[in-house]
Motif scaffolding. Structure first.
Motif, PDB file in Angstrom:
ATOM      1  N   PHE A  18       0.847  -1.294   0.080  1.00  0.00           N
ATOM      2  CA  PHE A  18       0.080  -0.176   0.021  1.00  0.00           C
ATOM      3  C   PHE A  18       0.877   1.119  -0.047  1.00  0.00           C
ATOM      4  O   PHE A  18       1.354   1.581   0.952  1.00  0.00           O
ATOM      5  CB  PHE A  18      -0.856  -0.104   1.215  1.00  0.00           C
ATOM      6  CG  PHE A  18      -2.121  -1.001   1.161  1.00  0.00           C
ATOM      7  CD1 PHE A  18      -3.043  -0.842   0.242  1.00  0.00           C
ATOM      8  CD2 PHE A  18      -2.216  -1.917   2.097  1.00  0.00           C
ATOM      9  CE1 PHE A  18      -4.020  -1.744   0.004  1.00  0.00           C
ATOM     10  CE2 PHE A  18      -3.225  -2.894   2.361  1.00  0.00           C
ATOM     11  CZ  PHE A  18      -4.218  -2.793   1.235  1.00  0.00           C
ATOM     12  N   SER A  43      -2.338  -5.899  15.416  1.00  0.00           N
ATOM     13  CA  SER A  43      -3.043  -4.905  14.915  1.00  0.00           C
ATOM     14  C   SER A  43      -2.135  -4.496  13.648  1.00  0.00           C
ATOM     15  O   SER A  43      -0.912  -4.045  13.816  1.00  0.00           O
ATOM     16  CB  SER A  43      -3.674  -3.842  15.496  1.00  0.00           C
ATOM     17  OG  SER A  43      -4.482  -3.021  14.740  1.00  0.00           O
ATOM     18  N   GLY A  44      -2.543  -4.454  12.389  1.00  0.00           N
ATOM     19  CA  GLY A  44      -1.797  -3.763  11.184  1.00  0.00           C
ATOM     20  C   GLY A  44      -0.910  -4.704  10.400  1.00  0.00           C
ATOM     21  O   GLY A  44       0.115  -4.406   9.841  1.00  0.00           O
ATOM     22  N   SER A  45      -0.629  -6.224  11.007  1.00  0.00           N
ATOM     23  CA  SER A  45       0.192  -7.006  10.503  1.00  0.00           C
ATOM     24  C   SER A  45      -0.076  -7.454   9.336  1.00  0.00           C
ATOM     25  O   SER A  45       0.814  -8.560   8.633  1.00  0.00           O
ATOM     26  CB  SER A  45       0.522  -8.133  11.545  1.00  0.00           C
ATOM     27  OG  SER A  45      -0.986  -8.773  11.981  1.00  0.00           O
ATOM     28  N   GLY A  46      -1.271  -7.208   9.007  1.00  0.00           N
ATOM     29  CA  GLY A  46      -1.637  -7.748   7.414  1.00  0.00           C
ATOM     30  C   GLY A  46      -2.660  -8.891   7.175  1.00  0.00           C
ATOM     31  O   GLY A  46      -2.646  -9.573   6.224  1.00  0.00           O
ATOM     32  N   LYS A  47      -3.426  -9.177   8.405  1.00  0.00           N
ATOM     33  CA  LYS A  47      -3.907 -10.663   8.435  1.00  0.00           C
ATOM     34  C   LYS A  47      -5.193 -10.406   7.588  1.00  0.00           C
ATOM     35  O   LYS A  47      -5.333 -11.262   6.686  1.00  0.00           O
ATOM     36  CB  LYS A  47      -4.463 -10.635   9.841  1.00  0.00           C
ATOM     37  CG  LYS A  47      -3.373 -11.015  11.014  1.00  0.00           C
ATOM     38  CD  LYS A  47      -3.949 -10.950  12.113  1.00  0.00           C
ATOM     39  CE  LYS A  47      -5.024 -10.032  13.118  1.00  0.00           C
ATOM     40  NZ  LYS A  47      -4.084  -8.733  13.008  1.00  0.00           N
ATOM     41  N   SER A  48      -5.753  -9.191   7.547  1.00  0.00           N
ATOM     42  CA  SER A  48      -7.158  -9.135   6.558  1.00  0.00           C
ATOM     43  C   SER A  48      -6.702  -9.081   5.496  1.00  0.00           C
ATOM     44  O   SER A  48      -7.533  -9.342   4.382  1.00  0.00           O
ATOM     45  CB  SER A  48      -8.046  -7.647   7.036  1.00  0.00           C
ATOM     46  OG  SER A  48      -8.346  -7.862   8.306  1.00  0.00           O
ATOM     47  N   THR A  49      -5.522  -8.396   5.029  1.00  0.00           N
ATOM     48  CA  THR A  49      -5.070  -8.409   3.574  1.00  0.00           C
ATOM     49  C   THR A  49      -4.808  -9.612   3.043  1.00  0.00           C
ATOM     50  O   THR A  49      -5.347 -10.117   1.843  1.00  0.00           O
ATOM     51  CB  THR A  49      -3.967  -7.155   3.532  1.00  0.00           C
ATOM     52  OG1 THR A  49      -4.295  -5.885   4.448  1.00  0.00           O
ATOM     53  CG2 THR A  49      -3.438  -6.710   2.165  1.00  0.00           C
ATOM     54  N   GLU A 169     -12.398 -11.700  10.741  1.00  0.00           N
ATOM     55  CA  GLU A 169     -12.955 -11.157  11.988  1.00  0.00           C
ATOM     56  C   GLU A 169     -14.502 -10.892  11.865  1.00  0.00           C
ATOM     57  O   GLU A 169     -15.099 -10.135  12.177  1.00  0.00           O
ATOM     58  CB  GLU A 169     -12.434  -9.640  12.260  1.00  0.00           C
ATOM     59  CG  GLU A 169     -10.722  -9.649  12.211  1.00  0.00           C
ATOM     60  CD  GLU A 169     -10.100  -8.281  12.959  1.00  0.00           C
ATOM     61  OE1 GLU A 169     -11.102  -7.225  13.487  1.00  0.00           O
ATOM     62  OE2 GLU A 169      -9.058  -7.978  12.640  1.00  0.00           O
TER      63      GLU A 169
END
Ligand SMILES: Nc1ncnc2c1ncn2[C@@H]1O[C@H](COP(=O)(O)OP(=O)(O)OP(=O)(O)O)[C@@H](O)[C@H]1O
Length: 249
Positions: A18, A43-49, A169
């Motif tokens: 990004f 948080s922000g480690s790229g899991k959702s991505t 999530e």
């Protein structure tokens, strides 16, 4: 020599930026048929991505992705067809507010799979029974609790007969008393042999329902192991630090 089964999900050499942020770095990630993989990390480690990249909902910059051995093209009709094999459940349920619960579940099978209304209705009722909300079939989503709406979203995804289910999530937007009913539905799916990738902060689910825990930090898969091994004996400093923080609470 043993025969290696085709993984249900295959990602290799995946890179995603990004802007300047390298959010997926050198991702090598396979999920076997029937396997339940829980992805955890700060948080922000790229899991959702990572989760969204599996069906190219999030475009990637480099790498290969295949579902059940079939490479996922970057765009076009073939992508739409293969995407239908990957069910997704998000934090927000995204049900159509002006359609009934039953219509929400039958829409995809009728429009995308070309099923008759009668066949789609029959299957939808079966699935709504399975997730415990069949009695709500004629209602509008707003008349249901958050937990019930999320279970409808699960039934809607299952109605497309997916080969794999992705959960990003799925309980984060729910009131505490509703989290369990959604997690129980997911445990039930896992018992039925569904291949699942689950991004969650629910460590109880990771401990009890996962075949494998994948730990991400700074866009990388840092380590992965069975839940027993991961939670009792994390190998990396990052995982030890993460578990130290979350298990204190
Ligand atoms: N559309 C976007 N544009 C720019 N940056 C983004 C975008 N989506 C995510 N990011 C950034 O990419 C990084 C990874 O985000 P991602 O949502 O995958 O993390 P996560 O591990 O799922 O976090 P969380 O547990 O907080 O949901 C974060 O730094 C986030 O701010």
């Amino acid at each position: 020599m043993g025969v290696t089964a085709t993984p249900m999900v295959h990602m290799s050499g995946v890179q995603k930026w990004f802007g300047d942020l390298h959010v997926l770095q050198d991702i090598e990630f396979d999920v076997a048929a029937g396997e339940v993989v829980v992805v955890i990390g700060p948080s922000g480690s790229g899991k959702s991505t990572l989760c969204r990249a599996i069906n190219r909902l999030e475009p990637i910059n480099e790498g290969e992705i295949a579902i059940d051995g079939v490479p996922l093209p970057e765009e076009g009709k073939a992508l739409a067809k293969l995407r239908a094999e990957v069910g997704m459940v998000f934090q927000s349920f995204n049900l159509f507010s002006h359609k009934t619960v039953l219509e929400n579940v039958t829409l995809g099978p009728i429009k995308v799979l070309g099923k008759s209304k009668a066949d789609a209705d029959k299957r939808a009722i079966e699935l709504l029974e399975r997730v415990g909300v069949a009695s709500q079939a004629g209602k509008l989503p707003a008349q249901l609790s958050g937990g019930q709406q999320q279970r409808v979203a699960i039934a809607r995804a299952l109605a497309m007969d997916p080969k794999v289910m992705l959960f990003d999530e799925p309980t984060s937007a729910l009131d505490p008393e509703m989290i369990k009913e959604v997690l129980d539905t997911m445990v039930d799916l896992a018992k039925f042999g569904m291949t699942m990738v689950v991004v969650t902060h629910e460590m109880g689910f990771a401990r009890t329902a996962a075949d494998r825990v994948v730990f991400m930090a700074d866009g990388r898969i840092v380590e992965q192991n069975t839940p027993d091994e991961f939670f009792t004996n994390p190998q990396s400093d990052r995982a030890q630090d993460f578990l130290g923080k979350i298990l204190k609470h």
